[in-house]
Design an enzyme around this catalytic site. Structure first.
Site, PDB file in Angstrom:
ATOM      1  NE  ARG A  90      -5.255  -9.038   5.077  1.00  0.00           N
ATOM      2  CZ  ARG A  90      -4.534  -7.939   4.969  1.00  0.00           C
ATOM      3  NH1 ARG A  90      -5.035  -6.868   4.398  1.00  0.00           N
ATOM      4  NH2 ARG A  90      -3.307  -7.907   5.431  1.00  0.00           N
ATOM      5  NE  ARG A 162       1.781  -2.932  10.241  1.00  0.00           N
ATOM      6  CZ  ARG A 162       1.260  -3.385   9.111  1.00  0.00           C
ATOM      7  NH1 ARG A 162       1.301  -2.643   8.029  1.00  0.00           N
ATOM      8  NH2 ARG A 162       0.703  -4.570   9.051  1.00  0.00           N
ATOM      9  NE  ARG A 173       1.096  -8.919   8.918  1.00  0.00           N
ATOM     10  CZ  ARG A 173       2.111  -8.056   8.794  1.00  0.00           C
ATOM     11  NH1 ARG A 173       3.108  -8.079   9.659  1.00  0.00           N
ATOM     12  NH2 ARG A 173       2.125  -7.186   7.817  1.00  0.00           N
TER      13      ARG A 173
HETATM   14  P1  ADP Z   1      -0.164  -6.332   5.528  1.00  0.00           P
HETATM   15  O1  ADP Z   1      -0.735  -6.379   4.131  1.00  0.00           O
HETATM   16  O2  ADP Z   1       1.250  -5.873   5.526  1.00  0.00           O
HETATM   17  O3  ADP Z   1      -0.380  -7.592   6.315  1.00  0.00           O
HETATM   18  P2  ADP Z   1      -2.285  -4.521   6.493  1.00  0.00           P
HETATM   19  O4  ADP Z   1      -1.984  -3.191   7.049  1.00  0.00           O
HETATM   20  O5  ADP Z   1      -3.001  -4.598   5.184  1.00  0.00           O
HETATM   21  O6  ADP Z   1      -0.880  -5.242   6.412  1.00  0.00           O
HETATM   22  O7  ADP Z   1      -3.119  -5.395   7.556  1.00  0.00           O
HETATM   23  C1  ADP Z   1      -2.724  -5.523   8.901  1.00  0.00           C
HETATM   24  C2  ADP Z   1      -3.724  -6.353   9.680  1.00  0.00           C
HETATM   25  O8  ADP Z   1      -5.013  -5.732   9.651  1.00  0.00           O
HETATM   26  C3  ADP Z   1      -3.967  -7.758   9.150  1.00  0.00           C
HETATM   27  O9  ADP Z   1      -3.027  -8.679   9.655  1.00  0.00           O
HETATM   28  C4  ADP Z   1      -5.396  -8.033   9.700  1.00  0.00           C
HETATM   29  O10 ADP Z   1      -5.367  -8.351  11.073  1.00  0.00           O
HETATM   30  C5  ADP Z   1      -6.073  -6.692   9.573  1.00  0.00           C
HETATM   31  N1  ADP Z   1      -6.767  -6.494   8.265  1.00  0.00           N
HETATM   32  C6  ADP Z   1      -6.472  -5.555   7.319  1.00  0.00           C
HETATM   33  N2  ADP Z   1      -7.305  -5.632   6.280  1.00  0.00           N
HETATM   34  C7  ADP Z   1      -8.164  -6.650   6.546  1.00  0.00           C
HETATM   35  C8  ADP Z   1      -9.237  -7.240   5.844  1.00  0.00           C
HETATM   36  N3  ADP Z   1      -9.619  -6.802   4.627  1.00  0.00           N
HETATM   37  N4  ADP Z   1      -9.890  -8.288   6.436  1.00  0.00           N
HETATM   38  C9  ADP Z   1      -9.535  -8.739   7.644  1.00  0.00           C
HETATM   39  N5  ADP Z   1      -8.521  -8.236   8.360  1.00  0.00           N
HETATM   40  C10 ADP Z   1      -7.832  -7.195   7.833  1.00  0.00           C
END
Ligand code: ADP
Length: 216
Positions: A90, A162, A173
């Site tokens: 990310r 969630r 986000r």
């Molecule tokens: P979405 O893509 O719908 O935002 P995710 O389930 O992928 O949902 O992620 C939810 C949360 O988890 C993010 O808002 C962040 O806080 C955290 N997160 C997930 N993956 C990462 C990552 N690769 N790096 C940093 N934070 C992450």
């Protein structure tokens, strides 16, 4: 077929849905960073306690924590049929670390599937989203409701929302996505690995386009 794949796209673009189907149809391992982070938080592990506040606020968990968690989840899958990374990497830092792991092991990424989705669609999708607390199956209150209200069709588990799927946290986000994650589109395009699929209202159409793109 390409089988070491990243799914890239904004929150609500349908990454999780596509990844779950690729896992079911092709036996690839679906590895979702968000899912694993939420599980750590729910189980109140040491990592979980550190990441909770970031999850609740829609902020990124610090790179070092995510990398440690994901290394443990990904490396055992490298010799399996294939994997789909959902939600990771990310940030540019995470993407470079991932490239290093995979290149060192001689198993570079085959493709990065970018799900292109306009922001107007995302808000409705996310605020209507409900997830089974037991098996993780995802529903939508309007476009994909369960047959019995509040219950999972697959396992009968309770459907929950969630904590970060509220409008305020979602806006955060989306901002974080635009700033930190969207630049990865250019990063992977420059590597010649980017394949783009446009979202559509019917998830079946998006899924078929994704499979076609991964077959080319
Ligand atoms: P979405 O893509 O719908 O935002 P995710 O389930 O992928 O949902 O992620 C939810 C949360 O988890 C993010 O808002 C962040 O806080 C955290 N997160 C997930 N993956 C990462 C990552 N690769 N790096 C940093 N934070 C992450």
């Amino acid at each position: 077929m390409k089988r070491r794949v990243i799914l890239l796209g904004p929150p609500g673009s349908g990454k999780g849905t596509i990844a779950a189907r690729l896992q079911a149809d092709f036996g690839w391992k679906h590895i979702s960073s968000g899912y694993h982070l939420r599980r750590e938080a729910e189980a109140k592990t040491a990592v979980g306690e550190r990441v909770k506040v970031f999850l609740e606020n829609g902020e990124l968990v610090p790179d070092e924590l995510v990398l440690e968690l994901m290394e443990g989840r990904l490396l055992p899958e490298l010799d399996s049929q294939g994997f789909i990374l959902d939600g990771f990497p990310r940030t540019r830092y995470q993407a470079e670390a991932l490239d290093q792991w995979l290149n060192r092991l001689g198993k570079p990424l085959d493709a990065v599937l970018f799900i292109n989705c306009p922001e107007s669609v995302l808000l409705d999708r996310i605020t209507g989203r409900r997830v089974c607390a037991n098996c993780g199956t995802v529903y939508h209150m309007r476009s994909n409701p369960p047959s019995v209200s509040g219950r999972c069709d697959v396992c009968g588990g309770e459907l929950t929302q969630r904590e970060d799927d509220t409008e305020i946290v979602l806006r955060k986000r989306l901002d974080v996505y635009a700033r930190e994650t969207e630049p990865l589109v250019a990063y992977y395009r420059a590597q010649g690995k980017l394949v783009v699929v446009n979202t559509a209202s019917d998830p079946e159409i998006v899924y078929r386009a994704a499979v076609k793109a991964l077959n080319e």
